[in-house]
Scaffold this motif. Structure first.
Motif, mmCIF file in Angstrom:
data_model
loop_
_atom_site.group_PDB
_atom_site.id
_atom_site.type_symbol
_atom_site.label_atom_id
_atom_site.label_comp_id
_atom_site.label_asym_id
_atom_site.label_seq_id
_atom_site.Cartn_x
_atom_site.Cartn_y
_atom_site.Cartn_z
ATOM 1 N N ARG A 29 12.294 36.536 3.116
ATOM 2 C CA ARG A 29 12.974 36.972 4.226
ATOM 3 C C ARG A 29 11.707 37.618 5.158
ATOM 4 O O ARG A 29 11.949 37.711 6.312
ATOM 5 C CB ARG A 29 13.802 37.724 3.967
ATOM 6 N N PHE A 30 10.527 37.811 4.805
ATOM 7 C CA PHE A 30 9.597 38.533 5.459
ATOM 8 C C PHE A 30 8.543 37.536 6.493
ATOM 9 O O PHE A 30 8.015 37.864 7.419
ATOM 10 C CB PHE A 30 8.705 39.531 5.028
ATOM 11 N N PHE A 31 8.774 36.199 5.803
ATOM 12 C CA PHE A 31 7.824 35.260 6.542
ATOM 13 C C PHE A 31 8.504 34.824 8.027
ATOM 14 O O PHE A 31 9.391 34.379 8.101
ATOM 15 C CB PHE A 31 7.980 34.030 5.668
ATOM 16 N N PRO A 32 7.675 34.961 8.821
ATOM 17 C CA PRO A 32 7.793 34.640 10.271
ATOM 18 C C PRO A 32 7.932 33.151 10.338
ATOM 19 O O PRO A 32 7.441 32.529 9.687
ATOM 20 C CB PRO A 32 6.733 35.203 11.259
ATOM 21 N N HIS A 33 8.317 32.654 11.524
ATOM 22 C CA HIS A 33 8.318 31.176 11.994
ATOM 23 C C HIS A 33 6.708 30.801 11.852
ATOM 24 O O HIS A 33 5.719 31.664 12.339
ATOM 25 C CB HIS A 33 8.629 31.046 13.561
ATOM 26 N N GLY A 34 6.491 29.665 11.471
ATOM 27 C CA GLY A 34 5.244 29.068 11.331
ATOM 28 C C GLY A 34 5.235 27.546 10.561
ATOM 29 O O GLY A 34 6.183 27.095 10.259
ATOM 30 N N TRP A 35 4.030 27.141 10.399
ATOM 31 C CA TRP A 35 3.676 25.727 9.801
ATOM 32 C C TRP A 35 3.272 25.763 8.510
ATOM 33 O O TRP A 35 2.960 24.851 7.824
ATOM 34 C CB TRP A 35 3.126 24.883 10.877
ATOM 35 N N THR A 36 3.086 27.042 7.870
ATOM 36 C CA THR A 36 2.403 27.147 6.502
ATOM 37 C C THR A 36 3.760 26.991 5.374
ATOM 38 O O THR A 36 4.513 27.615 5.289
ATOM 39 C CB THR A 36 1.756 28.449 6.035
ATOM 40 N N ASN A 37 3.451 26.000 4.514
ATOM 41 C CA ASN A 37 4.832 25.776 3.894
ATOM 42 C C ASN A 37 4.282 26.554 2.396
ATOM 43 O O ASN A 37 3.539 26.996 2.028
ATOM 44 C CB ASN A 37 5.018 24.102 3.460
ATOM 45 N N GLY A 38 5.416 26.284 1.674
ATOM 46 C CA GLY A 38 5.360 26.908 0.265
ATOM 47 C C GLY A 38 4.137 26.671 -0.599
ATOM 48 O O GLY A 38 3.707 27.695 -1.167
ATOM 49 N N THR A 39 3.639 25.465 -0.748
ATOM 50 C CA THR A 39 2.408 25.284 -1.553
ATOM 51 C C THR A 39 1.141 25.827 -0.954
ATOM 52 O O THR A 39 0.509 26.279 -1.505
ATOM 53 C CB THR A 39 2.190 23.509 -1.429
ATOM 54 N N GLU A 40 1.123 25.681 0.439
ATOM 55 C CA GLU A 40 0.017 26.403 1.186
ATOM 56 C C GLU A 40 0.023 27.956 1.110
ATOM 57 O O GLU A 40 -1.031 28.597 0.744
ATOM 58 C CB GLU A 40 0.097 25.770 2.657
ATOM 59 N N VAL A 41 1.166 28.550 1.047
ATOM 60 C CA VAL A 41 1.462 29.911 0.798
ATOM 61 C C VAL A 41 0.929 30.518 -0.311
ATOM 62 O O VAL A 41 0.193 31.232 -0.613
ATOM 63 C CB VAL A 41 2.820 30.422 0.919
ATOM 64 N N ASN A 42 1.449 29.487 -1.538
ATOM 65 C CA ASN A 42 0.673 29.802 -3.195
ATOM 66 C C ASN A 42 -0.621 29.802 -3.095
ATOM 67 O O ASN A 42 -1.330 30.520 -3.790
ATOM 68 C CB ASN A 42 1.547 28.971 -3.979
ATOM 69 N N VAL A 43 -1.218 29.013 -2.403
ATOM 70 C CA VAL A 43 -2.601 28.396 -2.531
ATOM 71 C C VAL A 43 -3.594 29.674 -2.190
ATOM 72 O O VAL A 43 -4.379 30.308 -2.629
ATOM 73 C CB VAL A 43 -3.109 27.320 -1.914
ATOM 74 N N LEU A 44 -3.065 30.058 -0.843
ATOM 75 C CA LEU A 44 -3.936 31.185 -0.253
ATOM 76 C C LEU A 44 -3.635 32.674 -1.136
ATOM 77 O O LEU A 44 -4.572 33.356 -1.217
ATOM 78 C CB LEU A 44 -3.233 31.545 1.294
ATOM 79 N N TYR A 45 -2.327 32.872 -1.563
ATOM 80 C CA TYR A 45 -2.245 33.883 -2.434
ATOM 81 C C TYR A 45 -2.896 33.832 -3.434
ATOM 82 O O TYR A 45 -3.750 35.040 -3.976
ATOM 83 C CB TYR A 45 -0.691 33.919 -2.717
ATOM 84 N N ASN A 46 -2.956 32.731 -4.252
ATOM 85 C CA ASN A 46 -3.916 32.654 -5.787
ATOM 86 C C ASN A 46 -5.315 32.947 -5.190
ATOM 87 O O ASN A 46 -6.079 33.727 -5.982
ATOM 88 C CB ASN A 46 -3.648 31.448 -6.303
ATOM 89 N N ILE A 47 -5.974 32.292 -4.262
ATOM 90 C CA ILE A 47 -7.405 32.679 -4.085
ATOM 91 C C ILE A 47 -7.576 33.799 -3.728
ATOM 92 O O ILE A 47 -8.724 34.704 -4.217
ATOM 93 C CB ILE A 47 -7.700 31.586 -2.811
#
Length: 229
Positions: A29-47
């Motif tokens: 619920r905290f994620f704003p409008h944007g074009w980064t999808n779930g896979t991409e969010v998880n990639v960034l988080y893990n690195i």
């Protein structure tokens, strides 16, 4: 414990091991409008969580990617700095000047119009989104301006770049990115979905691992690469 080996195994052999890709710990619920999808969010988080050194983000817009990276910094076992850089336009007139664009394709996009006219422009909206998620203290510096011209640290172990949308931009930014990225560091580029632009990035950055996320998620468009040590 810092687990850079984990990052290597997630992206080994030109793929993404989803069994090892940990889900981002930010409430959706905290994620704003944007074009980064779930896979991409998880990639960034893990690195961001597992990398040993400092992190740079170029082009956060309203902060979907920023939230993922900041959560990784929060959840890491080691301290690291996280800097994010954006133009942060504050009006349609400034947008036109910054991007040499007449804004006609965005004029009916209420989300864009509202956020560039809020207090502090889109950078103000970005900061507020990170604050609402309780992650503000995990972003070391918010920098407004052109990535090529603003002060930065000497070296980063992770760079996320969302400004490489065409060949001109790849050639404008990649040499500077290569200088800032430490050997063995990770580069994640949005809107570089395949070798068409990826090959140009590799002219500037010597990579020993390269993964295109679209091969595993048709709605994703990341190039994920490790700079050769």
């Amino acid at each position: 414990m810092i687990d850079t080996v984990m990052i290597d195994t997630i992206f080994a052999n030109g793929g993404i091991d989803f069994g090892k890709l940990e889900g981002c710990s930010v409430d959706g619920r905290f994620f704003p409008h944007g074009w980064t999808n779930g896979t991409e969010v998880n990639v960034l988080y893990n690195i961001a969580k597992n990398i040993a050194g400092d992190i740079l983000e170029i082009g956060p817009w309203l902060g979907r990617s920023t939230l993922a990276i900041a959560a990784g910094v929060r959840d890491a076992s080691n301290a690291k700095s996280f800097d994010t850089i954006d133009y942060g336009p504050t009006s349609i007139a400034e947008w036109k000047e910054l991007f040499d664009n007449d804004f006609s394709e965005f004029v009916d996009d209420d989300e864009i119009v509202r956020n560039i006219h809020c207090t502090g422009g889109s950078m103000g909206a970005l900061i507020e989104n990170i604050r609402r998620a309780g992650l503000l203290k995990y972003v070391t510096t918010f920098i407004r301006g052109n990535f090529l011209h603003v002060p930065k640290r000497d070296r980063y172990s992770m760079i996320f770049c969302d400004t490489l949308h065409d060949e001109k931009e790849v050639r404008s930014y990649s040499a500077a990115i290569n200088t800032l990225l430490a050997p063995g560091g990770w580069l994640v580029c949005d809107d570089v979905p395949n070798e068409t632009l990826g090959a140009i990035v590799k002219e500037y950055v010597d990579c020993d691992i390269v993964v295109y996320s679209r091969a595993f998620d048709p709605y994703s468009k990341f190039m994920i690469a490790r700079k050769a040590a």
